[in-house]
Write a protein that holds these residues in place. Sequence first.
Motif, PDB file in Angstrom:
ATOM      1  N   THR A  64       0.842  -1.191   0.000  1.00  0.00           N
ATOM      2  CA  THR A  64       0.000   0.000   0.000  1.00  0.00           C
ATOM      3  C   THR A  64       0.878   1.242   0.000  1.00  0.00           C
ATOM      4  O   THR A  64       1.743   1.395   0.876  1.00  0.00           O
ATOM      5  N   GLU A  68       0.888   5.637  -0.291  1.00  0.00           N
ATOM      6  CA  GLU A  68       0.042   6.799  -0.079  1.00  0.00           C
ATOM      7  C   GLU A  68      -0.352   7.405  -1.431  1.00  0.00           C
ATOM      8  O   GLU A  68       0.381   7.274  -2.422  1.00  0.00           O
ATOM      9  N   ASP A 114      -2.263  -1.358  -3.388  1.00  0.00           N
ATOM     10  CA  ASP A 114      -3.375  -0.616  -2.815  1.00  0.00           C
ATOM     11  C   ASP A 114      -2.928   0.818  -2.533  1.00  0.00           C
ATOM     12  O   ASP A 114      -1.727   1.126  -2.609  1.00  0.00           O
ATOM     13  N   THR A 115      -3.893   1.667  -2.188  1.00  0.00           N
ATOM     14  CA  THR A 115      -3.612   3.077  -1.928  1.00  0.00           C
ATOM     15  C   THR A 115      -4.328   3.522  -0.661  1.00  0.00           C
ATOM     16  O   THR A 115      -5.518   3.233  -0.478  1.00  0.00           O
ATOM     17  N   SER A 116      -3.599   4.196   0.220  1.00  0.00           N
ATOM     18  CA  SER A 116      -4.202   4.747   1.430  1.00  0.00           C
ATOM     19  C   SER A 116      -3.219   5.706   2.090  1.00  0.00           C
ATOM     20  O   SER A 116      -2.005   5.500   2.015  1.00  0.00           O
ATOM     21  N   ASP A 117      -3.744   6.728   2.748  1.00  0.00           N
ATOM     22  CA  ASP A 117      -2.897   7.509   3.644  1.00  0.00           C
ATOM     23  C   ASP A 117      -2.454   6.608   4.783  1.00  0.00           C
ATOM     24  O   ASP A 117      -3.157   5.660   5.164  1.00  0.00           O
ATOM     25  N   LEU A 170      -3.549   2.256   8.477  1.00  0.00           N
ATOM     26  CA  LEU A 170      -4.012   2.590   7.140  1.00  0.00           C
ATOM     27  C   LEU A 170      -5.313   3.370   7.268  1.00  0.00           C
ATOM     28  O   LEU A 170      -6.259   2.910   7.927  1.00  0.00           O
ATOM     29  N   ALA A 171      -5.388   4.524   6.631  1.00  0.00           N
ATOM     30  CA  ALA A 171      -6.581   5.358   6.730  1.00  0.00           C
ATOM     31  C   ALA A 171      -7.803   4.685   6.117  1.00  0.00           C
ATOM     32  O   ALA A 171      -8.939   5.012   6.480  1.00  0.00           O
ATOM     33  N   ASN A 172      -7.601   3.742   5.214  1.00  0.00           N
ATOM     34  CA  ASN A 172      -8.733   3.033   4.610  1.00  0.00           C
ATOM     35  C   ASN A 172      -9.320   1.964   5.521  1.00  0.00           C
ATOM     36  O   ASN A 172     -10.268   1.266   5.155  1.00  0.00           O
ATOM     37  N   GLY A 173      -8.741   1.815   6.731  1.00  0.00           N
ATOM     38  CA  GLY A 173      -9.276   0.896   7.721  1.00  0.00           C
ATOM     39  C   GLY A 173      -8.852  -0.550   7.575  1.00  0.00           C
ATOM     40  O   GLY A 173      -9.251  -1.402   8.382  1.00  0.00           O
ATOM     41  N   LYS A 174      -8.018  -0.855   6.599  1.00  0.00           N
ATOM     42  CA  LYS A 174      -7.663  -2.260   6.359  1.00  0.00           C
ATOM     43  C   LYS A 174      -6.597  -2.794   7.310  1.00  0.00           C
ATOM     44  O   LYS A 174      -6.490  -4.010   7.490  1.00  0.00           O
ATOM     45  N   GLY A 221      -8.386  -7.138   4.151  1.00  0.00           N
ATOM     46  CA  GLY A 221      -8.490  -6.636   2.788  1.00  0.00           C
ATOM     47  C   GLY A 221      -8.115  -7.696   1.781  1.00  0.00           C
ATOM     48  O   GLY A 221      -7.421  -8.667   2.101  1.00  0.00           O
TER      49      GLY A 221
END
Length: 219
Positions: free
Chosen positions: A87, A89, A118-121, A137-141, A185
Amino acid sequence: MMAQDKPWNARLQYIEACSCDLFCPCYFNDHASHQGSGAHKCTFNMGTRVIAGKNGDIDLTGMKFWLAGDLGADWGTKGQADWLVVTFEPKATKEQKDALMPILTKIYPVKWSSVQMDTSDITWKLSPDGKTAFAKLANGKGEVKLTRFSGTNPEKAAEINNVRYFAATWNSPFALYHSDHYYKGFGKSYDLHHANGFMITVEASSDGKRVTVPKKAAD
């Protein structure tokens, strides 16, 4: 691939956790201690920041990325690992991602059965006293919470020295922590408590030399 005429290097700092007990026996054996469905496995989360790094002209300094996956049963005997999700950013450019991935293959010289992106802050925090660390991970994963192993002196980190981190050119001692971490995820799900964790600084370079860190990057 990295062109042979382009020098590359990276200095990385990890908030790392896996499914093993403290401390991870993978560094002393060719398999993990944890078993799932009758097979050895090592499910992990690594919240990582690039303290300094370049691949050719591509500057990697300041990037954050996350590695989640399972080393599986055969990484130490056959060089085969199960799955990996990387992942980055949203602000990471395609050029930066393409420049960093080959460096990761040098540090982890295994063949993954599955690699997905994947992509996330990413949040990456170390407490001022070093007793706790946190990555998310800001996407909660995924999330990692580390609590430093107290040892005989709670004010100092308990460390393991003279042990190599995978195929890194250089690494600091392993600072020992207990971890609570999860990943959910891409059809994968694990949630572990009071498991193995550590913080470590790792270097890899095309010339095998230590990585020079600009003062601003080190701060």
